[in-house]
Design an enzyme around this catalytic site. Sequence first.
Site, PDB file in Angstrom:
ATOM      1  N   GLY A  29       0.834  -1.185   0.000  1.00 45.86           N
ATOM      2  CA  GLY A  29       0.000   0.000   0.000  1.00 45.86           C
ATOM      3  C   GLY A  29       0.874   1.243   0.000  1.00 45.86           C
ATOM      4  N   ASN A  30       0.277   2.367  -0.242  1.00 51.24           N
ATOM      5  CA  ASN A  30       1.026   3.616  -0.324  1.00 51.24           C
ATOM      6  C   ASN A  30       0.094   4.809  -0.239  1.00 51.24           C
ATOM      7  OD1 ASN A  30       0.255   3.424  -3.340  1.00 51.24           O
ATOM      8  ND2 ASN A  30       1.669   1.726  -3.039  1.00 51.24           N
ATOM      9  N   GLY A  46       8.945  -0.267   0.247  1.00 52.10           N
ATOM     10  CA  GLY A  46       9.402  -1.393   1.043  1.00 52.10           C
ATOM     11  C   GLY A  46       9.649  -1.178   2.521  1.00 52.10           C
ATOM     12  N   SER A  74       6.722   1.743  -5.181  1.00 54.90           N
ATOM     13  CA  SER A  74       6.737   1.163  -6.528  1.00 54.90           C
ATOM     14  C   SER A  74       5.501   1.567  -7.335  1.00 54.90           C
ATOM     15  CB  SER A  74       6.824  -0.361  -6.450  1.00 54.90           C
ATOM     16  OG  SER A  74       5.699  -0.878  -5.765  1.00 54.90           O
ATOM     17  N   GLU A  75       4.471   2.058  -6.653  1.00 56.09           N
ATOM     18  CA  GLU A  75       3.250   2.498  -7.337  1.00 56.09           C
ATOM     19  C   GLU A  75       3.258   3.991  -7.659  1.00 56.09           C
ATOM     20  OE1 GLU A  75       1.236   0.494  -8.560  1.00 56.09           O
ATOM     21  OE2 GLU A  75       0.834  -1.208  -7.243  1.00 56.09           O
ATOM     22  N   HIS A  94      -3.626   4.090  -1.634  1.00 53.61           N
ATOM     23  CA  HIS A  94      -3.754   2.760  -2.236  1.00 53.61           C
ATOM     24  C   HIS A  94      -3.625   1.752  -1.106  1.00 53.61           C
ATOM     25  CE1 HIS A  94      -3.221  -0.862  -4.409  1.00 53.61           C
ATOM     26  NE2 HIS A  94      -1.908  -0.889  -4.324  1.00 53.61           N
ATOM     27  N   HIS A  96      -4.968  -2.448   0.464  1.00 59.87           N
ATOM     28  CA  HIS A  96      -5.315  -3.834   0.113  1.00 59.87           C
ATOM     29  C   HIS A  96      -6.346  -4.382   1.111  1.00 59.87           C
ATOM     30  CE1 HIS A  96      -1.060  -3.220  -1.269  1.00 59.87           C
ATOM     31  NE2 HIS A  96      -1.649  -3.549  -2.402  1.00 59.87           N
ATOM     32  N   HIS A 159      -6.178  -7.055  -6.391  1.00 59.84           N
ATOM     33  CA  HIS A 159      -5.062  -6.225  -5.933  1.00 59.84           C
ATOM     34  C   HIS A 159      -5.435  -5.333  -4.746  1.00 59.84           C
ATOM     35  CE1 HIS A 159      -1.594  -3.337  -7.348  1.00 59.84           C
ATOM     36  NE2 HIS A 159      -1.648  -3.446  -6.034  1.00 59.84           N
TER      37      HIS A 159
END
Length: 194
Positions: A29-30, A46, A74-75, A94, A96, A159
Site C-alpha cells: 500500500g502507499n 518497502g 513502486s506504485e 492505495h 489492500h 489487488h
Amino acid sequence: MVREAELRRLIAEVFRWTYIKGLNPVIGGNISARLDDETILITPSGMPKHLVRPANIVKMKLDGTVIGPGKPSSEWRMHVEIYKVRDDVRAIIHAHPPAILTLSLSGLKVDSSLVEVQVYVGDVIPEVPTYAPGSQELAEAVSRVFRARNVKVVILRNHGVVAVGSNIFEAFNRVEVLEQAAWITIMSHILKSV
C-alpha cells in the site's frame, strides 16, 4: 495550503493507521499528497509502516524526478498519472482491504446503496482489470477511470483499492467506508443464505 512538514507528518501517521485498521499489510500500500501543482510527497518503497517517519517520505515531481533522498513507492507511476488527470485531487491512498478483495474475487460488488457509501464514495465504484503492480499499464488504466470527476474510489481486481480526496483524511475515510460496506455486504450474503 498545508506546509510540507505537516503534510509529511500526516502521511506517516495515516500510513500507520492503514496497517492498524487492517487495510494494508505491514509492507504494501502507499499514500501520496500533492505539495503543489508539480510536486508530491509519497511513502517510501518497502519500508514497514510502523517505521515510517516524516523524514522517510519521498518528494518527487510529476515527471518522475525524485527530489532528495529515498526511493518512492513502486506504485508512484499510478499516483503521478492520477494527479495529472485530476487537478482537484490533493491526496491518494492505495490499500489492500481484505473484505473488498474478497468480494472482488467472488465476483460480487460492494452494496453501494448503504448511506455511508452514498455520502462519502458515491454509487460509481469502477473496477479495473488485473495489471502488474507498479506497472505503467496499471497506472494508465487507473488514471483513465479517474478522469471522470465523480469517481472517488477504484477497485483494482485481485489487488486492492485506490481512493482520492481533497485531503488525506477524506481519501482514508473513503477506503475505510468502502471496506466497512464490503464487510456488511459479505455478512448480508451469509445471512440471506441461512
